[in-house]
Design a protein around this motif. Structure first.
Motif, PDB file in Angstrom:
ATOM      1  N   SER A   1       0.809  -1.218   0.000  1.00 35.09           N
ATOM      2  CA  SER A   1       0.000   0.000   0.000  1.00 35.09           C
ATOM      3  C   SER A   1       0.843   1.269   0.000  1.00 35.09           C
ATOM      4  CB  SER A   1      -0.944   0.006   1.205  1.00 35.09           C
ATOM      5  OG  SER A   1      -1.854  -1.066   1.142  1.00 35.09           O
ATOM      6  N   LEU A   2       1.866   1.345   0.839  1.00 33.33           N
ATOM      7  CA  LEU A   2       2.680   2.553   0.922  1.00 33.33           C
ATOM      8  C   LEU A   2       3.357   2.857  -0.405  1.00 33.33           C
ATOM      9  CD1 LEU A   2       4.354   2.150   4.435  1.00 33.33           C
ATOM     10  CD2 LEU A   2       2.535   3.734   3.787  1.00 33.33           C
ATOM     11  N   ILE A   3       3.841   1.825  -1.089  1.00 28.68           N
ATOM     12  CA  ILE A   3       4.540   2.036  -2.353  1.00 28.68           C
ATOM     13  C   ILE A   3       3.573   2.451  -3.455  1.00 28.68           C
ATOM     14  CG2 ILE A   3       5.927   0.906  -4.134  1.00 28.68           C
ATOM     15  CD1 ILE A   3       7.463   1.553  -1.674  1.00 28.68           C
ATOM     16  N   TRP A   4       2.376   1.885  -3.467  1.00 30.67           N
ATOM     17  CA  TRP A   4       1.399   2.316  -4.467  1.00 30.67           C
ATOM     18  C   TRP A   4       1.081   3.803  -4.302  1.00 30.67           C
ATOM     19  CZ3 TRP A   4       0.323   0.166  -8.824  1.00 30.67           C
ATOM     20  CH2 TRP A   4       0.337  -1.219  -8.980  1.00 30.67           C
ATOM     21  N   GLY A   5       0.924   4.248  -3.059  1.00 30.80           N
ATOM     22  CA  GLY A   5       0.651   5.663  -2.825  1.00 30.80           C
ATOM     23  C   GLY A   5       1.797   6.550  -3.268  1.00 30.80           C
ATOM     24  N   ALA A   6       3.029   6.151  -2.938  1.00 29.34           N
ATOM     25  CA  ALA A   6       4.201   6.931  -3.340  1.00 29.34           C
ATOM     26  C   ALA A   6       4.348   6.964  -4.860  1.00 29.34           C
ATOM     27  CB  ALA A   6       5.459   6.345  -2.703  1.00 29.34           C
ATOM     28  N   THR A   7       4.037   5.850  -5.511  1.00 30.89           N
ATOM     29  CA  THR A   7       4.154   5.772  -6.972  1.00 30.89           C
ATOM     30  C   THR A   7       3.183   6.729  -7.656  1.00 30.89           C
ATOM     31  OG1 THR A   7       4.793   3.449  -6.779  1.00 30.89           O
ATOM     32  CG2 THR A   7       4.080   4.191  -8.936  1.00 30.89           C
ATOM     33  N   ALA A   8       1.985   6.843  -7.128  1.00 29.58           N
ATOM     34  CA  ALA A   8       1.007   7.759  -7.710  1.00 29.58           C
ATOM     35  C   ALA A   8       1.396   9.213  -7.474  1.00 29.58           C
ATOM     36  CB  ALA A   8      -0.374   7.487  -7.119  1.00 29.58           C
ATOM     37  N   LEU A   9       1.808   9.550  -6.253  1.00 29.30           N
ATOM     38  CA  LEU A   9       2.166  10.936  -5.933  1.00 29.30           C
ATOM     39  C   LEU A   9       3.410  11.404  -6.688  1.00 29.30           C
ATOM     40  CD1 LEU A   9       1.533  10.980  -2.067  1.00 29.30           C
ATOM     41  CD2 LEU A   9       0.203  12.131  -3.852  1.00 29.30           C
ATOM     42  N   ALA A  10       4.287  10.479  -7.025  1.00 25.97           N
ATOM     43  CA  ALA A  10       5.516  10.856  -7.737  1.00 25.97           C
ATOM     44  C   ALA A  10       5.216  11.498  -9.086  1.00 25.97           C
ATOM     45  CB  ALA A  10       6.398   9.623  -7.929  1.00 25.97           C
ATOM     46  N   SER A  11       4.081  11.148  -9.703  1.00 21.86           N
ATOM     47  CA  SER A  11       3.737  11.732 -11.002  1.00 21.86           C
ATOM     48  C   SER A  11       3.519  13.237 -10.912  1.00 21.86           C
ATOM     49  CB  SER A  11       2.474  11.064 -11.556  1.00 21.86           C
ATOM     50  OG  SER A  11       2.756   9.776 -12.045  1.00 21.86           O
ATOM     51  N   VAL A  12       2.941  13.697  -9.808  1.00 15.71           N
ATOM     52  CA  VAL A  12       2.727  15.141  -9.624  1.00 15.71           C
ATOM     53  C   VAL A  12       4.073  15.851  -9.548  1.00 15.71           C
ATOM     54  CG1 VAL A  12       1.690  16.898  -8.143  1.00 15.71           C
ATOM     55  CG2 VAL A  12       0.556  14.670  -8.429  1.00 15.71           C
ATOM     56  N   PHE A  13       5.015  15.257  -8.839  1.00 17.41           N
ATOM     57  CA  PHE A  13       6.368  15.798  -8.736  1.00 17.41           C
ATOM     58  C   PHE A  13       7.024  15.890 -10.110  1.00 17.41           C
ATOM     59  CE2 PHE A  13      10.890  14.497  -8.492  1.00 17.41           C
ATOM     60  CZ  PHE A  13      11.415  15.605  -7.826  1.00 17.41           C
ATOM     61  N   ALA A  14       6.900  14.833 -10.907  1.00 20.65           N
ATOM     62  CA  ALA A  14       7.527  14.814 -12.228  1.00 20.65           C
ATOM     63  C   ALA A  14       6.902  15.856 -13.157  1.00 20.65           C
ATOM     64  CB  ALA A  14       7.405  13.421 -12.845  1.00 20.65           C
ATOM     65  N   ALA A  15       5.585  15.959 -13.140  1.00 17.38           N
ATOM     66  CA  ALA A  15       4.915  16.933 -14.001  1.00 17.38           C
ATOM     67  C   ALA A  15       5.346  18.352 -13.647  1.00 17.38           C
ATOM     68  CB  ALA A  15       3.399  16.795 -13.867  1.00 17.38           C
ATOM     69  N   ALA A  16       5.462  18.649 -12.349  1.00 16.45           N
ATOM     70  CA  ALA A  16       5.876  19.980 -11.911  1.00 16.45           C
ATOM     71  C   ALA A  16       7.293  20.314 -12.377  1.00 16.45           C
ATOM     72  CB  ALA A  16       5.794  20.078 -10.390  1.00 16.45           C
ATOM     73  N   LEU A  17       8.132  19.310 -12.544  1.00 15.65           N
ATOM     74  CA  LEU A  17       9.495  19.536 -13.029  1.00 15.65           C
ATOM     75  C   LEU A  17       9.535  19.751 -14.541  1.00 15.65           C
ATOM     76  CD1 LEU A  17      11.506  16.872 -10.988  1.00 15.65           C
ATOM     77  CD2 LEU A  17      11.511  19.342 -10.644  1.00 15.65           C
ATOM     78  N   HIS A  18       8.668  19.068 -15.290  1.00 22.68           N
ATOM     79  CA  HIS A  18       8.766  19.097 -16.744  1.00 22.68           C
ATOM     80  C   HIS A  18       8.126  20.328 -17.386  1.00 22.68           C
ATOM     81  CE1 HIS A  18       9.970  14.854 -16.356  1.00 22.68           C
ATOM     82  NE2 HIS A  18      10.474  14.991 -17.563  1.00 22.68           N
ATOM     83  N   PHE A  19       7.023  20.790 -16.868  1.00 21.62           N
ATOM     84  CA  PHE A  19       6.320  21.892 -17.515  1.00 21.62           C
ATOM     85  C   PHE A  19       7.186  23.145 -17.693  1.00 21.62           C
ATOM     86  CE2 PHE A  19       2.164  19.818 -16.137  1.00 21.62           C
ATOM     87  CZ  PHE A  19       1.823  19.456 -17.424  1.00 21.62           C
ATOM     88  N   PRO A  20       8.043  23.537 -16.731  1.00 20.71           N
ATOM     89  CA  PRO A  20       8.833  24.770 -16.914  1.00 20.71           C
ATOM     90  C   PRO A  20      10.150  24.607 -17.674  1.00 20.71           C
ATOM     91  CG  PRO A  20       9.143  23.948 -14.687  1.00 20.71           C
ATOM     92  CD  PRO A  20       8.150  23.022 -15.344  1.00 20.71           C
ATOM     93  N   ILE A  21      10.432  23.448 -18.245  1.00 20.62           N
ATOM     94  CA  ILE A  21      11.714  23.241 -18.933  1.00 20.62           C
ATOM     95  C   ILE A  21      11.843  24.169 -20.137  1.00 20.62           C
ATOM     96  CG2 ILE A  21      13.020  21.589 -20.357  1.00 20.62           C
ATOM     97  CD1 ILE A  21      12.160  19.394 -18.466  1.00 20.62           C
ATOM     98  N   ASP A  22      12.992  24.811 -20.264  1.00 17.95           N
ATOM     99  CA  ASP A  22      13.296  25.675 -21.404  1.00 17.95           C
ATOM    100  C   ASP A  22      13.961  24.815 -22.483  1.00 17.95           C
ATOM    101  OD1 ASP A  22      14.012  27.623 -23.201  1.00 17.95           O
ATOM    102  OD2 ASP A  22      15.489  28.600 -21.912  1.00 17.95           O
ATOM    103  N   ASP A  23      13.339  24.756 -23.682  1.00 15.92           N
ATOM    104  CA  ASP A  23      13.881  23.923 -24.756  1.00 15.92           C
ATOM    105  C   ASP A  23      14.594  24.729 -25.831  1.00 15.92           C
ATOM    106  OD1 ASP A  23      11.706  25.174 -25.824  1.00 15.92           O
ATOM    107  OD2 ASP A  23      10.723  23.374 -26.574  1.00 15.92           O
ATOM    108  N   THR A  24      15.063  25.935 -25.480  1.00 16.67           N
ATOM    109  CA  THR A  24      15.809  26.746 -26.438  1.00 16.67           C
ATOM    110  C   THR A  24      17.086  26.023 -26.858  1.00 16.67           C
ATOM    111  OG1 THR A  24      14.981  28.750 -25.391  1.00 16.67           O
ATOM    112  CG2 THR A  24      16.903  28.978 -26.831  1.00 16.67           C
ATOM    113  N   VAL A  25      17.358  26.020 -28.153  1.00 10.94           N
ATOM    114  CA  VAL A  25      18.536  25.331 -28.678  1.00 10.94           C
ATOM    115  C   VAL A  25      19.809  26.021 -28.203  1.00 10.94           C
ATOM    116  CG1 VAL A  25      19.787  24.694 -30.777  1.00 10.94           C
ATOM    117  CG2 VAL A  25      17.293  24.554 -30.705  1.00 10.94           C
ATOM    118  N   VAL A  26      20.753  25.220 -27.721  1.00  9.96           N
ATOM    119  CA  VAL A  26      22.030  25.749 -27.263  1.00  9.96           C
ATOM    120  C   VAL A  26      22.884  26.087 -28.469  1.00  9.96           C
ATOM    121  CG1 VAL A  26      24.134  25.210 -25.992  1.00  9.96           C
ATOM    122  CG2 VAL A  26      21.932  24.440 -25.118  1.00  9.96           C
TER     123      VAL A  26
END
Length: 420
Positions: free
Chosen positions: A388-413
């Motif tokens: 049970s604890l791992i299933w809960g952590a696995t679901a909540l981790a998606s919110v963390f990942a989404a919050a990291l990806h949305f602000p990524i700057d993809d400007t070409v170096v």
């Protein structure tokens, strides 16, 4: 000149097609075999007396070894081509499976399924195989080409799980693992078709400019890595990839055992893993297609949110054969679609000259998550008697990942992108 251009274009398309097919077959073998490991937890535990925690550690360790080995495998492919790297990796992978087949102790299992399989899969999966596709494809084609290769690679997940299950039930664990080892040896020569030098040779053989390839000024690997480490978007992408590894490794390793605890029909775990592979074919292609039309980091953010909602709903709602099938289908659609999007985003920002190494470093984060997902699932179960604890952590981790990806700057170096 128009005839020469058409001939050159046909040559490049033919080569790209061959590379995509070879990439799909190599990854079908490597990823398909890897997908079967969850089927062996019960037999190793009940028949050979190996603790679940130690079996989970062995499976988790191959993820960790894969992550640490991936930058080196990618760098070797960047320098020497894919052929020798894939051949070496397939042989080591097969050796690890053979050792596991005859393992009489948990630590032999750790050496086989943990160390050797980890080294082998680093040479026969995304960091080497998909980067070969990325180098051959044009900037416009790259995301879709990687998605198609990933989708084709999912065929192994569909085929290997029922194959391993059928052989295990009829002939035992050892024979099943040896059959999987033979599959890896068959895949070894396919690296020849991935070798990027074939494409470059084709480009050099004509006077038509080849816009497909990376013509950026030579940049040292050290400078590229230093620049990437200072790039905020690359750091966010790397951190977010951790979540993907955590979720996928936990589900692939422990879903069969969890369904058994839920008193689901015998064999439903293997069916669910096969369905994940089947729907991953469509999901990887779709993610590659979406990545070619929308900003890849936005697609990644929504993918993680959909995955998290699916995991939460599956865990909280009553279990039935229908719910398991629906869960496997939606998870399959979001399973490995992260890979062409992530590697495509790295190629977009930094170019393809050191793509194998840069993606390898990013993938290390994914594999640290995979190690924790596979091992922590077994550890928590042994400590609490529940997932049970791992299933809960696995679901909540998606919110963390989404919050990291949305602000990524993809400007070409500047200075690292191929000039098209």
């Amino acid at each position: 000149m128009s005839t020469a251009i058409r001939s050159h274009s046909l040559s490049l398309k033919t080569h790209l097609t061959l590379v995509i097919v070879a990439a799909a077959l190599v990854m079908s073998a490597a990823m398909g075999v890897r997908q079967t490991f969850g089927l062996f937890i019960g037999p190793f535990s009940f028949d050979r007396g190996v603790p679940v925690t130690l079996i989970a550690f062995a499976i988790a360790l191959h993820n960790l070894v894969w992550g640490f080995a991936q930058p080196f495998a990618g760098a070797a492919a960047d320098r020497h081509g894919a052929a020798p790297v894939v051949a070496f990796g397939a042989a080591v992978f097969a050796a690890g499976l053979a050792i596991a087949a005859s393992a009489s102790s948990g630590w032999a299992l750790v050496l086989g399924l943990g160390v050797l399989v980890g080294i082998g899969i680093s040479c026969t999966s995304f960091g080497v195989v998909l980067t070969a596709v990325g180098r051959v494809a044009t900037t416009e084609q790259r995301s879709l080409a990687m998605g198609i290769a990933s989708a084709g690679g999912s065929l192994g997940q569909v085929l290997m799980v029922p194959l391993a299950q059928a052989v295990r039930l009829s002939a035992g664990v050892s024979t099943s693992l040896l059959v999987l080892a033979f599959v890896m040896l068959i895949a070894a020569p396919l690296g020849i078709l991935l070798d990027r030098r074939g494409a470059r040779g084709a480009a050099a053989a004509t006077s038509v400019p080849a816009a497909t390839y990376d013509h950026s000024p030579p940049t040292s690997l050290r400078d590229t890595l230093a620049h990437a480490s200072r790039h905020r978007g690359y750091r966010l992408l790397t951190l977010g990839f951790f979540t993907c590894g955590f979720q996928l490794a936990f589900i692939a390793t422990h879903l069969p055992g969890y369904l058994f605890l839920c008193h689901m029909p015998i064999g439903l775990g293997a069916t669910a893993l096969s369905l994940i592979g089947l729907f991953n074919m469509a999901g990887s292609w779709a993610c590659g297609w979406l990545g070619g039309r929308f900003r890849q980091q936005i697609v990644l953010g929504w993918l993680y949110l959909i995955r998290g909602a699916t995991i939460a709903a599956f865990f909280l709602l009553p279990k039935s054969t229908v719910s398991v099938v629906l869960f496997a289908a939606v998870m399959g659609l979001t399973w490995l679609g992260t890979v062409p999007l992530t590697s495509g985003l790295v190629a977009k920002v930094f170019g393809t000259r050191h793509l194998g190494t840069l993606f390898g470093v990013c993938f290390l984060s994914h594999q640290l998550g995979s190690f924790l997902g596979a091992w922590l699932g077994g550890f928590v179960f042994d400590m609490t008697g529940s997932y049970s604890l791992i299933w809960g952590a696995t679901a909540l981790a998606s919110v963390f990942a989404a919050a990291l990806h949305f602000p990524i700057d993809d400007t070409v170096v500047d200075g690292t992108r191929c000039m098209t």
